[in-house]
Every structure is written in C-alpha cells, then in structure tokens.
Design an enzyme around this catalytic site. Sequence first.
Site, PDB file in Angstrom:
ATOM      1  N   HIS A  63       0.442  -1.405   0.076  1.00 50.09           N
ATOM      2  CA  HIS A  63      -0.013   0.054  -0.285  1.00 50.09           C
ATOM      3  C   HIS A  63       0.406   1.180  -0.381  1.00 50.09           C
ATOM      4  O   HIS A  63       0.084   2.409  -0.045  1.00 50.09           O
ATOM      5  CB  HIS A  63      -0.654  -0.304   0.828  1.00 50.09           C
ATOM      6  CG  HIS A  63      -0.832   0.350   3.281  1.00 50.09           C
ATOM      7  ND1 HIS A  63      -0.026  -0.311   3.107  1.00 50.09           N
ATOM      8  CD2 HIS A  63      -0.056   1.631   3.207  1.00 50.09           C
ATOM      9  CE1 HIS A  63      -0.203   0.317   4.486  1.00 50.09           C
ATOM     10  NE2 HIS A  63      -0.282   1.458   4.276  1.00 50.09           N
ATOM     11  N   ASP A  95       1.431  -7.793   2.661  1.00 47.09           N
ATOM     12  CA  ASP A  95       1.001  -5.893   2.016  1.00 47.09           C
ATOM     13  C   ASP A  95       2.714  -5.768   2.056  1.00 47.09           C
ATOM     14  O   ASP A  95       3.346  -5.024   3.247  1.00 47.09           O
ATOM     15  CB  ASP A  95       0.710  -5.437   3.534  1.00 47.09           C
ATOM     16  CG  ASP A  95       0.414  -4.217   2.936  1.00 47.09           C
ATOM     17  OD1 ASP A  95       1.156  -3.440   1.423  1.00 47.09           O
ATOM     18  OD2 ASP A  95      -0.568  -3.313   3.473  1.00 47.09           O
ATOM     19  N   SER A 153       3.760   2.384   8.453  1.00 43.14           N
ATOM     20  CA  SER A 153       4.037   1.319   7.298  1.00 43.14           C
ATOM     21  C   SER A 153       4.982   1.123   7.203  1.00 43.14           C
ATOM     22  O   SER A 153       6.108   2.015   6.763  1.00 43.14           O
ATOM     23  CB  SER A 153       2.294   2.166   6.717  1.00 43.14           C
ATOM     24  OG  SER A 153       1.948   1.663   6.723  1.00 43.14           O
TER      25      SER A 153
END
Length: 764
Positions: free
Chosen positions: A90, A228, A664
Amino acid sequence: MRIFNKSLKLIKLVVLLLFTQALTAGEGMWLPLLLESLNEDEMKNMGLKLSAEDIYSVNKSSLKDAIVHFGGFCTAEVISNKGLLLTNHHCGYGQIQSHTTLENNYLRDGFWAMKKEEELANPGLFARFILRMEDVSDDMLAGVTDDMDSQKRQSIIDKNMEMVRAKYEQDLPAYDDIVIRPFYHGNEYYMFVTRTFNDVRLVGAPPESVGKYGSDTDNWVWPRHTGDFAMFRIYAGPDNLPADYSPDNKPYVPKHSLPISVDGVEEGDFTMVFGFPGRTTSYLPASAVKQTVEVLNPAKINIRETALDIIDKYMRVDPQVKIQYASKFARVANYWKKWIGESQGIEATDGIGKKLEMEKEFLSRLNKSPELKSKYGNLLSDFEKLYKDIEPYAKSRDYYNEVVFRNVEILRAVSLSDRLVSALENNGEEGYKNMKQRLTSGFYNGFYKDYRPEIDQEVCAALMELYKKNVPFKGLTSPLDKMTNTRDGMGDYTSMAKKLYGSSFFTSESDFEEVMGMAPEEAVAKIKADPLYTFMEGMKAQYSEIVEGKYNAYNDQITEKQRLYMKALMEVFPEKRMYPDANSTMRITYGKVNGYHPRDAVYYTPVTYLDGAMAKYKPGDYEFDMPAKLIELYEKKDYGRYAADNGKMPICFIGTNHTTGGNSGSPAIDANGNLIGLNFDRAWEGTMSDINYDPSICRNIMVDARYILFIVDKFAGATHLTYEMNLVTPKKMANATHTPPIIDKGKRKKGKSKIKVKGPDPKQ
Ligand code: ARG
Ligand code: GLU
C-alpha cells in the site's frame, strides 16, 4: 516490625509490578539517539541481545543505516547489499498503479523484474537516510523565556533556526540536508542530517489478491491474512552517492542491510519496529480527548458513513463503478474505520477516566509546591475553557473539511479552478497558462476517468443536509439556504443538488474540456459564472468569515498551553519516562509478540496462517479472491523452507509495538537485529493508541518475513532476489555462543547462517 514487614512486602510487590509492566508494555516511540540513556536496560530485560550502539551509532554502521523514509509518507528498509528495499504494497501502490496498463496489469497480476534492467524508474519517489541526529535545544531556545508571549517566542526561535541551519549546512553536499524539528511540543529541538536518493526503482510486487488481500473488510482488523509488501531498489552514481536517474546508475551499496530471519516468531518474542511514525497526541488533557470522542469523531464518522453508504450502493450493482471507486472508497473508509475503533477503544479502556485520574494527581502534586503551582496551577482549567470555546469552531472546521473538501468530489475540482481565476488576475495570461498546465496534467488529469456525477450528486445532497443540520453557526449555510429556499433546514436537497449538477460545466468531462480550450479571459468568465463555482465560493467565504480566524486564534492558544503542559508533566512526574509525540522523525518502538482479548471470553492468538486465508477465500470477489498458484501451493503444502515448525505457512503476526501512520513499511526486528516481519497496520480495538496507548489491546500488525520470502521465491519465482538477501536462523543456532552480528559495509558474514544460499546469483 510487622508494619515494616508489611511495607517491605508492599515495596516488593510494587517493584514486581513495575518490573512486569516494563517487561510487557510497548508504549513509546523513542529517539534512536536517546536509547542508551532511556531504554537500553529495559530492552535488554525484554530480550534484546544488541547494544544501543548497534542500533544507532554515528561512528560505525548500525541498524539505522538500513532504514529509510520512503517518499516521506512510509518507511522502507534495505535488505541486501545491492540496495534492495522492502516496504508495503500500500506504500508502493501509486508507483505500481502508475506502471499498470491494460496489457500489463501489475496491480492485478503482480510484477517481478527478473533482471535489473527490468526494474522500473519512479520519478518523484525518494528514499531518505538519516546520517545523524543531534540535540540542538540549547541553540534553538537561546534567549527564550517562559513569560514571553508566543509571537515573541516564535520570532526568536525563527532567528535561532537560521543560525543553527547555517552552522550545520556549511560544507554539506547538495544531496544532504538539515532538518530541525520541535519535540515535546516545542520544549526541545533535534537536528537531523539526511541523505536523499532519488533513483528508486520498482523491483517487485505481489498481485493485489495477496498484497491487499481482505481489502477494506479486513483493514485495521486482526486476524489478518494480507501479504502487504513490495520491493524497490535504490540506485546511486558511480561513487555510490545520490544521483539523478540515469540508466548508468548502479545499485546502492548500503552501510548496513538487515539480515532476514526465517526462524519465525512465537508469543513472547522480543520485537522492535524502526521507522517514521507521523503523528500522535499522547499528552492531551482529558478535556481534549473528551471532545474528540464525544464531538469530533462522531461528526466525521457520520459524514463519511453517509458518503460511503451511497458509494457502496452503486459499487455493488455496477462493476465499472466498483473499479472507478475502489481506491477512493478505500481512502475514505480507512480513517472512518479508524475513528470508530479509536472512540470505542478509549471507552473500553476508560481512557478519559484514566486521564482524569492522572490530572487529579497532577493537581495534588502542584498543591504541594507553591512554585509549581504558580507556574502551572491554571493549566487544566485554562484547557477546560479553551476547549469549550473552540468546540463550535472545531466542529464547523471538521464539517467544512469533510463535506466541502473531502467527500463531495466535485467541490474539490471546483475549488481548484479558483487557482486559474487568481492566476489570471494576478499573473496574467502567462500565469494562467502555467497554472492550467499544472492542473490539467495533475489533479484534473485522472479526475474524470473515475468520476460518476450521478453518485456524487447523491452524496452532495445527503452531506449538505447533514451540514445544514449540524454546523453550529447559522451563517455558514446561507449559500445553501438560498438554493433550498428554506430557513428551517427542511429544504429539498435532492432537487438542489440536481439543479447544481445539471447546470454546471464541471460535472461533465467534455464541457470541462471545452472551457479549458477557451481563451483565458473567456474561460475565467465561464468559471466565475458557473453555479457550482458561485456556490463553492459562497460556502468558502462564509467559512472564512465566521470560523477560520477564531479557530486559528483559539488553536494558537491551545498550542502554547500544550507546550507548557508538556513541560509541566515532565517536571511534575519526574519518575515517568516520557517519549516525544510522533512527528515524522525516526523512532524506535519495542514490545513483544502478543495476542489479546478483544472482548469478554475471546482471546486472539498472535499468528495467522495460510489456512485462515483459504477459509476466507471467495472466488471472484474483489476483496477475498486468491491467485490459483497460491491455492495450488497451499494444496500441495509446497512451502519450501519457509513453513513454520507446525508445517503451516504463517502470514501475519501482532505485537505490542507502539506504531502509527507512517510506520507502514517499518521493519519488525528481532532481538539480534534480523528482520522478522514488516509492519503495515494496527488492530482495530487498539487504534486509540495515537491518543492513549493501552498495552491490553494495542497491537501492531506485521507480515511474517517467511510469507514474504515464500511469495517472492515459491509463488512468483523471483528466487534470484532471495540470493541477494542474507537469510539467517538465529533461533535454530541454539548452541551458537553468539548471535549473528551486524554485517559491516554490506559484506555478508559467511558461515553465520545454517541456510546456505541456493546457488550463485545469476547476475553476479
Ligand atoms: N490501515 C492501514 C493504514 O492506515 C492500511 C491502509 C491501506 N489499506 C486499505 N484497505 N485501505 O495505512
Ligand atoms: N497503515 C498505516 C500506514 O500506512 C500504518 C498503520 C497505523 O496507522 O498504525 O502508515
């Protein structure tokens, strides 16, 4: 004697409690520079085998040399001595999307460069290292005193900043920079020397059905089964220093790259997460948290839910809409979901009650010291009053931002056209042309491809009605009232929206292009006469007249009080170790692999497996479809060397590390400095950790390194990439006298790992 014994027991109990707390608590985002003085002992007690110097050092290579700020919004880490970077899918989504075409659908099918020449350039993307950091508080705060008003204070700080900059900027090469940031709400300042690489190429990404598996339904949720991750590579000039993109650039040789442990994790293992967390507000007074939970979050949740319900209705019946709105829906849903979890989490853990309890203790300590009392005695009551005063303005501001700027799509398009108007008025035709070029190649370029006016019109009607009903100042809605011919808020918003959308050129791509094709004067006249434009301008004008100035004035006062309050907390609770709120600078958080009780009688274990992904599999579904190859590998249990000891394929795990947005892509690192996972999310029940971390339910979610390797090697066949990496098995080397040390200057230490590389790197 008995009393003495009793109190001794009590002391022992307290010590024990403190100790146990220290062993499990994960709160805090710490400055790497201060680990030695603040955290090293605790980290070692929790299992860390490295020294603070191994993690952050200016003089020798250390873990920090493998960590980069990825594009300024995520974290990534170097995992090979050829500059290979690991981050989230992402985080690389924009880049993967930008290389995607109908023929080469990298989002759907994944992408793997099988040799370096196939790696894809990404103009604008950067990877930024931190060379060193320094406390510059004394220089930055020279001449500043507590009794100054905030303007005077700021002007001195601005001047000091120039001097500090000038001092450190001397002899810096063009690719290195100085960043100076306030910490502890402006009570301290730190300076960072950064090195930025601008040639960062896409190396690989799994298909969305792996990298985004579970999509919005599973977003913020544990148990999770998302792979991810994506891989990039830093390229450098012939001297291994930053250089603009060139086909002649070479893979960057890092000062350090993270070895990857394929031993896996189990409950209780030490973990630390190294990265660039964006923003937390851990030291707010109870009055502020109460406002967030009772007023602001509910308002924002309600607005987004109303918009999402409408979009969802269309997405369900029209596959074309599903594609057009998937990414926009995800963006709006992301924080909608987070705010719900945040409010519920604060309630569930009595976050406000705990703050009030602490404030009671704060006041009672002030009462014991006339000096502290005279400095800080009014703070809490000042906050109480200021938050009350700002409330209607803060609420209006959230309404305005969410309705006018975020969720009614066309209003953003209309609002940007304002820049064309002022460009022509201020800078003439040349200015207009430049601005038009920027906007038509920027925002407007992709806007219409994914825009459906009929959906947006319905959203507009619903949100304007909410706006009318809920904003606390009547004047804010006067442009609306004119359109709905009503003063009681019961107007016909559907007809209003229909009229606006039907008569504006902004809602149709061809009409918009026609206007863009006109001469500047004519186009600007058209814009100014457009009903959506005049509506938007009216809303803007009312907002800026009624809300903006007042909001800013109160907010400045709150900021200044918050600085004092932070200072007071540190002075009044000297026994508490306080970490600075996140501010997009490099931090370390540490904790343990740990499950949790989301609700009564339910315990979530900390590791998920491919079996769990299979159980959610829905063929053809946009969230839970799975690639055929993955199912085949699952059915054959063909996991290679990446299976867990129980024979299963692990996917994700959770820990007590204190993370937030910006973390992230951060590496999860084991006690020996090896990468064991990749951070990408938090568990929903604990998303209030931005305001009020609670070790009972706050968990970060990481992809297991073994799943990443399995997908790269067994699923995608990009085995050559695993040859570049340094795979280690520290746990299995139970008899080794010491653990794999940090590898210096990118050199792999041979013989430290039981897993041998399979064969020569075909590119070597
Ligand atoms: N919740 C994660 C974060 O805050 C992941 C967001 C991306 N995924 C999504 N389904 N929207 O960034
Ligand atoms: N997904 C978030 C990000 O992109 C990290 C999750 C969080 O907020 O903790 O930074």
